[in-house]
Scaffold this motif. Structure first.
Motif, PDB file in Angstrom:
ATOM      1  N   ASP A 318     -49.249 -22.650  64.127  1.00  0.00           N
ATOM      2  CA  ASP A 318     -47.859 -23.087  64.167  1.00  0.00           C
ATOM      3  C   ASP A 318     -47.295 -23.251  62.759  1.00  0.00           C
ATOM      4  O   ASP A 318     -46.158 -22.847  62.485  1.00  0.00           O
ATOM      5  CB  ASP A 318     -47.760 -24.400  64.943  1.00  0.00           C
ATOM      6  CG  ASP A 318     -46.331 -24.806  65.246  1.00  0.00           C
ATOM      7  OD1 ASP A 318     -45.792 -24.346  66.254  1.00  0.00           O
ATOM      8  OD2 ASP A 318     -45.754 -25.584  64.460  1.00  0.00           O
ATOM      9  N   LEU A 319     -48.072 -23.844  61.855  1.00  0.00           N
ATOM     10  CA  LEU A 319     -47.620 -23.973  60.471  1.00  0.00           C
ATOM     11  C   LEU A 319     -47.506 -22.604  59.816  1.00  0.00           C
ATOM     12  O   LEU A 319     -46.520 -22.310  59.126  1.00  0.00           O
ATOM     13  CB  LEU A 319     -48.569 -24.855  59.665  1.00  0.00           C
ATOM     14  CG  LEU A 319     -48.301 -24.902  58.153  1.00  0.00           C
ATOM     15  CD1 LEU A 319     -46.908 -25.447  57.850  1.00  0.00           C
ATOM     16  CD2 LEU A 319     -49.364 -25.728  57.428  1.00  0.00           C
ATOM     17  N   VAL A 320     -48.499 -21.767  60.009  1.00  0.00           N
ATOM     18  CA  VAL A 320     -48.468 -20.435  59.407  1.00  0.00           C
ATOM     19  C   VAL A 320     -47.209 -19.688  59.836  1.00  0.00           C
ATOM     20  O   VAL A 320     -46.516 -19.065  59.018  1.00  0.00           O
ATOM     21  CB  VAL A 320     -49.739 -19.643  59.774  1.00  0.00           C
ATOM     22  CG1 VAL A 320     -49.640 -18.201  59.296  1.00  0.00           C
ATOM     23  CG2 VAL A 320     -50.968 -20.313  59.176  1.00  0.00           C
ATOM     24  N   ASN A 321     -46.878 -19.760  61.107  1.00  0.00           N
ATOM     25  CA  ASN A 321     -45.687 -19.073  61.606  1.00  0.00           C
ATOM     26  C   ASN A 321     -44.406 -19.633  61.008  1.00  0.00           C
ATOM     27  O   ASN A 321     -43.377 -18.936  60.965  1.00  0.00           O
ATOM     28  CB  ASN A 321     -45.622 -19.163  63.127  1.00  0.00           C
ATOM     29  CG  ASN A 321     -46.685 -18.320  63.811  1.00  0.00           C
ATOM     30  OD1 ASN A 321     -47.350 -17.504  63.174  1.00  0.00           O
ATOM     31  ND2 ASN A 321     -46.864 -18.529  65.110  1.00  0.00           N
ATOM     32  N   GLY A 335     -35.740 -22.427  66.321  1.00  0.00           N
ATOM     33  CA  GLY A 335     -36.838 -22.793  67.211  1.00  0.00           C
ATOM     34  C   GLY A 335     -37.708 -21.650  67.675  1.00  0.00           C
ATOM     35  O   GLY A 335     -38.643 -21.878  68.456  1.00  0.00           O
ATOM     36  N   ASP A 336     -37.487 -20.428  67.196  1.00  0.00           N
ATOM     37  CA  ASP A 336     -38.299 -19.307  67.683  1.00  0.00           C
ATOM     38  C   ASP A 336     -39.244 -18.781  66.610  1.00  0.00           C
ATOM     39  O   ASP A 336     -39.554 -17.593  66.573  1.00  0.00           O
ATOM     40  CB  ASP A 336     -37.414 -18.188  68.224  1.00  0.00           C
ATOM     41  CG  ASP A 336     -36.535 -17.564  67.153  1.00  0.00           C
ATOM     42  OD1 ASP A 336     -36.486 -18.116  66.034  1.00  0.00           O
ATOM     43  OD2 ASP A 336     -35.900 -16.530  67.435  1.00  0.00           O
ATOM     44  N   GLN A 337     -39.739 -19.661  65.749  1.00  0.00           N
ATOM     45  CA  GLN A 337     -40.677 -19.229  64.716  1.00  0.00           C
ATOM     46  C   GLN A 337     -41.933 -18.631  65.325  1.00  0.00           C
ATOM     47  O   GLN A 337     -42.599 -17.778  64.720  1.00  0.00           O
ATOM     48  CB  GLN A 337     -41.077 -20.414  63.833  1.00  0.00           C
ATOM     49  CG  GLN A 337     -41.895 -21.493  64.566  1.00  0.00           C
ATOM     50  CD  GLN A 337     -42.442 -22.543  63.641  1.00  0.00           C
ATOM     51  OE1 GLN A 337     -41.707 -23.160  62.909  1.00  0.00           O
ATOM     52  NE2 GLN A 337     -43.758 -22.742  63.682  1.00  0.00           N
ATOM     53  N   LYS A 487     -31.498 -29.188  59.622  1.00  0.00           N
ATOM     54  CA  LYS A 487     -32.597 -28.291  59.991  1.00  0.00           C
ATOM     55  C   LYS A 487     -33.209 -27.643  58.747  1.00  0.00           C
ATOM     56  O   LYS A 487     -34.431 -27.490  58.645  1.00  0.00           O
ATOM     57  CB  LYS A 487     -32.095 -27.206  60.944  1.00  0.00           C
ATOM     58  CG  LYS A 487     -31.686 -27.716  62.318  1.00  0.00           C
ATOM     59  CD  LYS A 487     -31.133 -26.575  63.171  1.00  0.00           C
ATOM     60  CE  LYS A 487     -30.674 -27.071  64.530  1.00  0.00           C
ATOM     61  NZ  LYS A 487     -30.070 -25.984  65.349  1.00  0.00           N
ATOM     62  N   ALA A 488     -32.353 -27.272  57.806  1.00  0.00           N
ATOM     63  CA  ALA A 488     -32.831 -26.585  56.606  1.00  0.00           C
ATOM     64  C   ALA A 488     -33.709 -27.493  55.748  1.00  0.00           C
ATOM     65  O   ALA A 488     -34.775 -27.080  55.278  1.00  0.00           O
ATOM     66  CB  ALA A 488     -31.640 -26.079  55.793  1.00  0.00           C
ATOM     67  N   VAL A 489     -33.267 -28.734  55.523  1.00  0.00           N
ATOM     68  CA  VAL A 489     -34.046 -29.620  54.654  1.00  0.00           C
ATOM     69  C   VAL A 489     -35.353 -30.021  55.330  1.00  0.00           C
ATOM     70  O   VAL A 489     -36.394 -30.171  54.662  1.00  0.00           O
ATOM     71  CB  VAL A 489     -33.224 -30.850  54.212  1.00  0.00           C
ATOM     72  CG1 VAL A 489     -33.057 -31.865  55.340  1.00  0.00           C
ATOM     73  CG2 VAL A 489     -33.857 -31.512  52.993  1.00  0.00           C
ATOM     74  N   ARG A 490     -35.333 -30.201  56.626  1.00  0.00           N
ATOM     75  CA  ARG A 490     -36.571 -30.544  57.327  1.00  0.00           C
ATOM     76  C   ARG A 490     -37.571 -29.392  57.276  1.00  0.00           C
ATOM     77  O   ARG A 490     -38.778 -29.611  57.104  1.00  0.00           O
ATOM     78  CB  ARG A 490     -36.265 -30.947  58.778  1.00  0.00           C
ATOM     79  CG  ARG A 490     -35.524 -32.270  58.877  1.00  0.00           C
ATOM     80  CD  ARG A 490     -35.286 -32.696  60.318  1.00  0.00           C
ATOM     81  NE  ARG A 490     -34.618 -34.003  60.373  1.00  0.00           N
ATOM     82  CZ  ARG A 490     -34.405 -34.703  61.483  1.00  0.00           C
ATOM     83  NH1 ARG A 490     -34.803 -34.213  62.648  1.00  0.00           N
ATOM     84  NH2 ARG A 490     -33.795 -35.870  61.432  1.00  0.00           N
ATOM     85  N   HIS A 491     -37.065 -28.181  57.437  1.00  0.00           N
ATOM     86  CA  HIS A 491     -37.954 -27.026  57.301  1.00  0.00           C
ATOM     87  C   HIS A 491     -38.491 -26.922  55.882  1.00  0.00           C
ATOM     88  O   HIS A 491     -39.680 -26.631  55.667  1.00  0.00           O
ATOM     89  CB  HIS A 491     -37.216 -25.734  57.661  1.00  0.00           C
ATOM     90  CG  HIS A 491     -38.016 -24.506  57.368  1.00  0.00           C
ATOM     91  ND1 HIS A 491     -38.932 -23.981  58.247  1.00  0.00           N
ATOM     92  CD2 HIS A 491     -38.052 -23.702  56.256  1.00  0.00           C
ATOM     93  CE1 HIS A 491     -39.498 -22.917  57.718  1.00  0.00           C
ATOM     94  NE2 HIS A 491     -38.983 -22.724  56.517  1.00  0.00           N
ATOM     95  N   GLU A 492     -37.624 -27.142  54.907  1.00  0.00           N
ATOM     96  CA  GLU A 492     -38.045 -26.996  53.510  1.00  0.00           C
ATOM     97  C   GLU A 492     -39.137 -27.989  53.156  1.00  0.00           C
ATOM     98  O   GLU A 492     -40.070 -27.666  52.416  1.00  0.00           O
ATOM     99  CB  GLU A 492     -36.844 -27.174  52.581  1.00  0.00           C
ATOM    100  CG  GLU A 492     -37.018 -26.526  51.219  1.00  0.00           C
ATOM    101  CD  GLU A 492     -37.146 -25.013  51.307  1.00  0.00           C
ATOM    102  OE1 GLU A 492     -37.790 -24.430  50.406  1.00  0.00           O
ATOM    103  OE2 GLU A 492     -36.616 -24.406  52.260  1.00  0.00           O
TER     104      GLU A 492
END
Length: 558
Positions: A318-321, A335-337, A487-492
C-alpha cells in the motif's frame, strides 16, 4: 543540531556509570528508590550538573535496557508505525518478536512488551531530565543566565518524552522536578488537556530562553524547542501555534532542504541541511553508541555487505503504491492509488523517485549495488521492500561490517527534519484556510527536492532513471482549494517522511485511522494473508497502562 559527541566527551565516564546502572533496575524500582543522600549547593557545581544533563541526553541513544527494548526507545517509533498502513514487521516470521506482530494486526493487550518498553523507557528518560533540572537549580557556581539556558534544554527534552507518552497512552502520571515522590502520582491526577498545556508551557519557556545556536555541539537550541512545539500543537490541532513556531524555524535561516534526497543517508552530512533535531551516533567507540533502534532492521544484504540483518520494518505494498504518479507527475489523490501495483524494476508506470530512496526494489540500485531476492530475509511472507534510509553505502568508511547491530554507522537519526517543519506549516495554513498559495509553495519546494534528486551521476548510485520512469510534478494554482490542498499535504507527509515513524501518529490526529487501517488490511491481505483476521477498533487507538506497571502501582493507575 550539531553532534553531541564533543559535549559528552568530558563526562563520558559519569554517563557510562549511569548507563550501566540502568540495566539492573526497572522503572518501578527506580521510582520507588528513596534517596540515600543529597549534594549540597557547595558540592554540586557546574561539572556535576552537566554530568546529569549528559545522562539525560544519553537516553536518546535508546540502549539502556537491552537490544529489544531499544526498538521501543524514545527516538524512533517504527514499532508503532507497524500499526499503520505503511509497514510490515518483517524478520524471519510472525513468531519472531511476536509482540510486534500483535501490534501489526491490531491486537493491543496490556501485557504487550512494546507497551511496557515504551512506558519504562520514557519514564526513565523523564526521571533523568528531572534529576538534571534539580541538579542545575542547586548548582552553586553557575551564573543565572547559564543555569536558565541549561534548565531550558532539559525542559525541552522532558517535553519531548511526555509528548511521546501523550501520543501513545490515554492516561498516565505526570510529574516534574518539584514532585518529591513520583511513585505516589496517580495516572488520573491530570487530564490530557492539562498535560498538553504542561508540555507546551515547558517548550514555550525553553524557546524564550534558549540561544539561537550553541557553541558546544549537540545541545538543543531554541529552534529544537520551536520544532517540537509545532509538532505537539499539530497533534492537538492548535493550528495557529503550529504556524507560529514552524515559521520560527523556517525564518531562522539555519536550515534548508537537502540538495538530493540521498543526502539523508550520508554520515558525512550529519547535522547539515534538514537536521533540526537529531540524535547523534558513533561507530568509532562503544557499541552502546550505535543506533540499535534502527540498525537491527538492516536488510539481509547479499554477500554479507552489512552483515545478515534481521530485516524488520519493511514497507507495505500500500505504501509502495502511494509513490505512483500520473502523466503530469502528480500523485493519485482520489483514492485509486492501488488500481495498479508497483512492484520491481519492470513496473512501467511513473513513480516518485523517493520510492527508490526509501526502500529496496528488486532490480534497482541500492547504494551502488543491485538489490535482488537474496537481500530479503523472508521474501515469500514479507516481500521485498526493505527500508533504506538508515543505511549508508556499505563501502562508506563510517559503516562497521560484521558486528552487531548490522549496518551500524555514525549516521545520525533525525527526529525532526526541516521538510517535516515545512509541511507542518503548510498543513496549518491549509487547515485555517489561510494563504493557500504559501502552503502550495511549501509543498512544491519539498517536491522539487525529489525532482532534482533524479541524477544518475550522484553517488553512491541509488536510483536508475534508465529503468524506472520517475516523474514529480508541481501543484498548480488552478483547482487548489482547501479540500484538494488537504489531500496534497497529507499525501506529501506520507511519501516524504515514509519509514521514519510518523504515519500512525498522522492518521491518529487526522481522526481517520480506523477507516484507513481497516481498508488497508482488506487490501494488503492479498500479499500478507495473516491480515485476513486483522482488525482495528476505535477503543484500541491508545495503549492501555502496561499490566505489570498497573499491578505494581496499587490503585494509583486505576
Amino acid at each position: 543540531m550539531k553532534t553531541i559527541n564533543s559535549f559528552i566527551k568530558k563526562t563520558a565516564f559519569a554517563a557510562t556509570i549511569l548507563t550501566l546502572g540502568m540495566g539492573a533496575v526497572s522503572c518501578d524500582d527506580m521510582l520507588d528508590t528513596k534517596p540515600q543522600g543529597a549534594f549540597t549547593s557547595e558540592q554540586l557545581g557546574e561539572d556535576e550538573a552537566v554530568d546529569m544533563m549528559t545522562a539525560a541526553y544519553a537516553t536518546l541513544l535508546c540502549h539502556y535496557f537491552g537490544n529489544n527494548e531499544s526498538f521501543a526507545g524514545p527516538l524512533n517509533n517504527w514499532v508503532i508505525d507497524l500499526r499503520s498502513d505503511d509497514a510490515l514487521k518483517g524478520g524471519d516470521g510472525v513468531t519472531m518478536e511476536g509482540y510486534m506482530h500483535q501490534l501489526e494486526v491490531g491486537n493491543v493487550e496490556s501485557d504487550n512488551d512494546v507497551i511496557n518498553f515504551k512506558w519504562r523507557n520514557n519514564y526513565f528518560s523523564i526521571s533523568r531530565c528531572n534529576t538534571a533540572i534539580k541538579a542545575l537549580i542547586n548548582a552553586g557556581n553557575l551564573d543565572e543566565t547559564t543555569k536558565a539556558s541549561y534548565i531550558a534544554e532539559m525542559k525541552t527534552l522532558r517535553a519531548y518524552y511526555y509528548f511521546d507518552m501523550y501520543r501513545l497512552f490515554e492516561k498516565f502520571p505526570y510529574f516534574d522536578e518539584t514532585v518529591a515522590n513520583p511513585s505516589e502520582c496517580r495516572a488520573d491526577e491530570y487530564s490530557r488537556s492539562q498535560i498538553m498545556e504542561f508540555i507546551k508551557a515547558d517548550l514555550r519557556d525553553a524557546y524564550s530562553v534558549l540561544p539561537e545556536s550553541q557553541t558546544e555541539v549537540g545541545r538543543f537550541n531554541r529552534y529544537v524547542a520551536a520544532a517540537i512545539l509545532a509538532k505537539v500543537a499539530l497533534f492537538d490541532s492548535d493550528w495557529s501555534t503550529v504556524e507560529t513556531y514552524a515559521d520560527h524555524v523556517i525564518s531562522s535561516g539555519q536550515y534548508q532542504l537537502y540538495p538530493n534526497f540521498l543526502d539523508i543517508s550520508k554520515p558525512e552530512l550529519n547535522n547539515q541541511y534538514e537536521s533540526v533535531m537529531a540524535v547523534q551516533f558513533s561507530s568509532a567507540n562503544s557499541p552502546d553508541q550505535f543506533n540499535f533502534c534502527n540498525c537491527l532492521n538492516c536488510t539481509w544484504s547479499e554477500g554479507n555487505l552489512y552483515g545478515n540483518g534481521d530485516d524488520f520494518y519493511l514497507a507495505s505494498q500500500d505504501l509502495v503504491n502511494a509513490f505512483r504518479t500520473d502523466a503530469t507527475g502528480l500523485p493519485y489523490l482520489n483514492g485509486d492509488q492501488n488500481a495498479e501495483n508497483v512492484t520491481s524494476a519492470d513496473y512501467a508506470g511513473n513513480v516518485d523517485p523517493r520510492l527508490d530512496f526509501t526502500l529496496g526494489r528488486i532490480g534497482m540500485p541500492w547504494r551502488g549495488y543491485t538489490y535482488n531476492e537474496n537481500w530479503c530475509r523472508n521474501l515469500e511472507l514479507y516481500g521485498q521492500y526493505s527500508g533504506k534510509k538508515p543505511y549508508p553505502s556499505p563501502t562508506n568508511p563510517e559503516v562497521k561490517v560484521g558486528i552487531v547491530p548490522w549496518g551500524a554507522s555514525s549516521l545520525n537519526y533525525i527526529i525532526i527534519r526541516y521538510a517535516d517543519v515545512m509541511l507542518m506549516k503548510a498543513e496549518a495554513l491549509i487547515e485555517q484556510n489561510k494563504d493557500l498559495d504559501s502552503a502550495r509553495d511549501l509543498i512544491n519546494q519539498v517536491r522539487l527536492k525529489a525532482a532534482r534528486s533524479v541524477d544518475s551521476s550522484y553517488t553512491p548510485v541509488d536510483i536508475n532513471p534508465m529503468i524506472a520512469n520517475y516523474a514529480v510534478g508541481q501543484y498548480a494554482a488552478t483547482g487548489w482549494n482547501q479540500d484538494y490542498a488537504r489531500k496534497a499535504v497529507r499525501h506529501e507527509r506520507r511519501v516524504e517522511l515514509a519509514m521514519e515513524g510518523h504515519r500512525w501518529f498522522d492518521l491518529l490526529r487526522w481522526g481517520n485511522v480506523v477507516e484507513v487501517v481497516n481498508k488497508y488490511y482488506d487490501f494488503e491481505k492479498e500479499f500478507q494473508p495473516y491480515y485476513s483476521t486483522a482488525n482495528l477498533s476505535a477503543d484500541e487507538l491508545y495503549f492501555p497502562i502496561p499490566l505489570n506497571q498497573k499491578d505494581n502501582a496499587g490503585n494509583l493507575y486505576d
